[in-house]
Design an enzyme around this catalytic site. Structure first.
Site, PDB file in Angstrom:
ATOM      1  N   GLU A  92       0.800  -1.208   0.000  1.00  0.00           N
ATOM      2  CA  GLU A  92       0.000   0.000   0.000  1.00  0.00           C
ATOM      3  C   GLU A  92       0.838   1.265   0.000  1.00  0.00           C
ATOM      4  O   GLU A  92       1.957   1.294   0.499  1.00  0.00           O
ATOM      5  CB  GLU A  92      -0.928  -0.005   1.222  1.00  0.00           C
ATOM      6  CG  GLU A  92      -2.030  -1.019   1.010  1.00  0.00           C
ATOM      7  CD  GLU A  92      -3.010  -1.077   2.147  1.00  0.00           C
ATOM      8  OE1 GLU A  92      -4.215  -1.049   1.874  1.00  0.00           O
ATOM      9  OE2 GLU A  92      -2.586  -1.154   3.285  1.00  0.00           O
ATOM     10  N   CYS A 112       7.365  -7.625   6.314  1.00  0.00           N
ATOM     11  CA  CYS A 112       8.578  -7.129   6.974  1.00  0.00           C
ATOM     12  C   CYS A 112       9.092  -8.247   7.868  1.00  0.00           C
ATOM     13  O   CYS A 112       8.314  -8.914   8.555  1.00  0.00           O
ATOM     14  CB  CYS A 112       8.285  -5.894   7.811  1.00  0.00           C
ATOM     15  SG  CYS A 112       9.776  -5.207   8.576  1.00  0.00           S
ATOM     16  N   CYS A 116       8.057  -6.242  14.600  1.00  0.00           N
ATOM     17  CA  CYS A 116       7.751  -5.433  15.783  1.00  0.00           C
ATOM     18  C   CYS A 116       6.379  -5.821  16.339  1.00  0.00           C
ATOM     19  O   CYS A 116       5.442  -6.074  15.591  1.00  0.00           O
ATOM     20  CB  CYS A 116       7.778  -3.945  15.438  1.00  0.00           C
ATOM     21  SG  CYS A 116       9.382  -3.415  14.821  1.00  0.00           S
ATOM     22  N   CYS A 119       3.179  -3.722  15.280  1.00  0.00           N
ATOM     23  CA  CYS A 119       3.034  -3.381  13.865  1.00  0.00           C
ATOM     24  C   CYS A 119       2.361  -4.523  13.112  1.00  0.00           C
ATOM     25  O   CYS A 119       2.817  -5.668  13.173  1.00  0.00           O
ATOM     26  CB  CYS A 119       4.405  -3.104  13.273  1.00  0.00           C
ATOM     27  SG  CYS A 119       4.372  -2.906  11.485  1.00  0.00           S
ATOM     28  N   CYS A 346      -1.198   4.810  10.549  1.00  0.00           N
ATOM     29  CA  CYS A 346      -0.101   3.921  10.931  1.00  0.00           C
ATOM     30  C   CYS A 346      -0.662   2.635  11.505  1.00  0.00           C
ATOM     31  O   CYS A 346      -1.516   2.682  12.377  1.00  0.00           O
ATOM     32  CB  CYS A 346       0.746   4.538  12.030  1.00  0.00           C
ATOM     33  SG  CYS A 346       2.004   5.613  11.440  1.00  0.00           S
TER      34      CYS A 346
HETATM   35  N1  SAH Z   1      10.133  -0.254   9.006  1.00  0.00           N
HETATM   36  C1  SAH Z   1      10.292   1.140   9.165  1.00  0.00           C
HETATM   37  C2  SAH Z   1       9.299   1.940   8.355  1.00  0.00           C
HETATM   38  C3  SAH Z   1       7.896   1.441   8.304  1.00  0.00           C
HETATM   39  S1  SAH Z   1       6.992   1.531   9.794  1.00  0.00           S
HETATM   40  C4  SAH Z   1      10.234   1.534  10.619  1.00  0.00           C
HETATM   41  O1  SAH Z   1       9.901   0.691  11.452  1.00  0.00           O
HETATM   42  O2  SAH Z   1      10.574   2.667  10.914  1.00  0.00           O
HETATM   43  C5  SAH Z   1       6.627   3.270   9.875  1.00  0.00           C
HETATM   44  C6  SAH Z   1       6.275   3.757  11.261  1.00  0.00           C
HETATM   45  O3  SAH Z   1       4.981   3.256  11.629  1.00  0.00           O
HETATM   46  C7  SAH Z   1       7.256   3.304  12.315  1.00  0.00           C
HETATM   47  O4  SAH Z   1       7.653   4.356  13.150  1.00  0.00           O
HETATM   48  C8  SAH Z   1       6.425   2.318  13.084  1.00  0.00           C
HETATM   49  O5  SAH Z   1       6.879   2.222  14.390  1.00  0.00           O
HETATM   50  C9  SAH Z   1       5.029   2.879  12.979  1.00  0.00           C
HETATM   51  N2  SAH Z   1       3.992   1.908  13.301  1.00  0.00           N
HETATM   52  C10 SAH Z   1       3.962   0.600  12.977  1.00  0.00           C
HETATM   53  N3  SAH Z   1       2.832   0.023  13.436  1.00  0.00           N
HETATM   54  C11 SAH Z   1       2.131   0.989  14.062  1.00  0.00           C
HETATM   55  C12 SAH Z   1       0.884   1.014  14.737  1.00  0.00           C
HETATM   56  N4  SAH Z   1       0.147  -0.064  14.840  1.00  0.00           N
HETATM   57  N5  SAH Z   1       0.453   2.178  15.245  1.00  0.00           N
HETATM   58  C13 SAH Z   1       1.219   3.295  15.137  1.00  0.00           C
HETATM   59  N6  SAH Z   1       2.407   3.326  14.498  1.00  0.00           N
HETATM   60  C14 SAH Z   1       2.868   2.192  13.971  1.00  0.00           C
HETATM   61 FE1  SF4 Z   2       8.837  -3.742  10.054  1.00  0.00          FE
HETATM   62 FE2  SF4 Z   2       6.641  -2.731  11.112  1.00  0.00          FE
HETATM   63 FE3  SF4 Z   2       8.824  -2.974  12.603  1.00  0.00          FE
HETATM   64 FE4  SF4 Z   2       8.756  -1.130  10.650  1.00  0.00          FE
HETATM   65  S1  SF4 Z   2       7.478  -1.177  12.480  1.00  0.00           S
HETATM   66  S2  SF4 Z   2      10.426  -2.579  11.118  1.00  0.00           S
HETATM   67  S3  SF4 Z   2       7.484  -2.230   9.129  1.00  0.00           S
HETATM   68  S4  SF4 Z   2       7.668  -4.680  11.689  1.00  0.00           S
END
Ligand code: SAH
Ligand code: SF4
Length: 405
Positions: A92, A112, A116, A119, A346
């Site tokens: 997306e 990914c 995390c 996420c 996000c």
């Molecule tokens: N992988 C990279 C970029 C993609 S994630 C990273 O982790 O930075 C982009 C942002 O979205 C990151 O700061 C991540 O912590 C945030 N993010 C992921 N899942 C989220 C969620 N459920 N609610 C709010 N922010 C989230």
């Molecule tokens: Fe991957 Fe999501 Fe962690 Fe970013 S926040 S590194 S997209 S698992």
């Protein structure tokens, strides 16, 4: 015969391709402008190119965008596209219009591998890296679609997208070789001409690649910190076990020597009862002072999804946290949530990923046991409360809503 998709090339790559066709390198600049500035996908449109070159291109090359599976427009103007990248995978991109800018959030991977806890992309697992062309295609499509949609003139004057953030699905620095030519295309004056300050790579902290990015293509850097201690960050961002906070912050400091901005943005996702207490804010202040790093904080209200077992911090706690950081002299913003009604915030992007990493099972195991085993040590995870049922049960991945970088 397979043809080359010209979206895969930065200007240097396109010049090399032209040379292989027996053409002068400067032809690449014309071609590059047609593709990226004018959004051309048909060589016969490129009337200022010699007919012989157009004929060669017609048999050796193509300009192929990604098929759009769905498009959703939010009441606040946010637009989310789902692109089909084949084999059951979809990624997306999200456009976020604001008064003084238009930001596109771009994906770098189908899924990914970092995993995390908060996420949904991480929960989906990992399928594959996107190619340079697939990263660029998101911008190519969005920019030219929006110009038509918003009835702007073709050419630089009418540019709609002023900022790109690599905050969609995936960890961009784990797809480095595809990322760098894509960034160069975004920055190139013969393509999108974006300012280095307005292209942001967001990373969970792939330390060696932060150093390489500084040398190869320094753009604005956002680092997803999310915790002030290794014990907590090990749990939330498993990559921390490989590159702990001290190493990460030192890499950020080295990056500042190259960065187009004189600060690093730290993203911090606010998780109820997990990382949002006064002592966490105080520990962050101490950490940043200890390392003497110039930074800003961007607090992100967590966008919940049921499988995470996590909850969003109450607004008052987010504001109190922001106050502690600000009082210590750290510039802190709280990210606005945009595109909520279309699951474009996000953590709410719903790309499809054919997982090759058993992420779903592994996450479930971690949650069930409350203990994460890592090579050589065992970490007791934080107790988390059960998530309340979400009305956005279909949400799966993470993409953004960006306030400022
Ligand atoms: N992988 C990279 C970029 C993609 S994630 C990273 O982790 O930075 C982009 C942002 O979205 C990151 O700061 C991540 O912590 C945030 N993010 C992921 N899942 C989220 C969620 N459920 N609610 C709010 N922010 C989230
Ligand atoms: Fe991957 Fe999501 Fe962690 Fe970013 S926040 S590194 S997209 S698992």
């Amino acid at each position: 015969m397979t043809t080359a998709n010209l979206l895969e090339f930065d200007l240097e790559g396109l010049a090399a391709f032209c040379e292989r066709l027996g053409e002068k390198r400067f032809r690449a600049t014309q071609l590059f402008r047609w593709i990226h500035q004018r959004g051309a996908s048909d060589f016969s449109q490129m009337t200022d190119l010699a007919k012989s070159l157009r004929e060669k291109l017609a048999t050796t090359a193509r300009i192929e965008a990604l098929p759009v599976t769905t498009q959703h427009e939010s009441a606040d103007g946010t637009i989310k596209w789902l692109f089909d990248v084949g084999d059951g995978n979809a990624v997306e991109a999200v456009f976020i219009p604001e008064d003084d800018r238009g930001t596109l959030c771009v994906s770098s991977q189908a899924g990914c591998a970092v995993g995390c806890r908060f996420c949904s992309t991480g929960h989906q697992g990992f399928s594959r890296n996107l190619t340079t062309g697939e990263i660029v295609a998101q911008l190519w499509f969005a920019e030219h679609f929006l110009r038509k949609h918003l009835k702007r003139d073709p050419g630089q004057e009418g540019r709609v997208i002023s900022n790109v953030v690599m905050m969609g699905m995936g960890e961009p620095l784990q797809n480095y070789s595809a990322l760098v030519p894509a960034l160069r295309t975004m920055l190139d004056d013969n393509a999108y001409g974006l300012s280095r300050r307005r292209v942001t790579v967001s990373t969970s902290g792939v330390v060696p690649m932060i150093d390489r990015l500084g040398t190869d293509c320094a753009v604005a850097l956002a680092v997803s910190l999310h915790a002030p201690t290794d014990a907590l960050r090990d749990d939330l961002v498993p990559l921390n076990r490989k590159y702990p906070i001290a190493e990460l912050l030192e890499a950020c400091k080295r990056y500042l020597a190259h960065a187009p901005r004189d600060f690093i943005t730290f993203e911090y996702c606010m998780l109820d009862g997990v990382n949002d207490q006064p002592e966490h804010a105080e520990a962050l202040v101490g950490l940043v002072r200890q390392h003497g790093i110039s930074c800003k904080f961007n607090l992100i209200p967590f966008n919940p999804f049921p499988a995470s077992g996590l909850l969003r911090s109450p607004q008052a706690r987010v504001l109190a946290f922001a106050k502690t950081l600000s009082a210590a002299g750290l510039v802190t913003t709280v990210r606005k949530t945009r595109g909520d009604d279309i699951d474009a915030a996000c953590g709410q992007l719903a790309g499809d990923v054919k997982d090759r990493t058993r992420a779903v099972e592994r996450m479930a195991e971690r949650r069930a046991s409350g203990v994460a085993s890592t090579s050589g040590r065992t970490i007791v995870l934080h107790q988390v409360r059960e998530a309340r049922p979400s009305s956005k049960a279909s949400s799966t991945s993470n993409i953004p809503n960006i306030q400022e970088h």
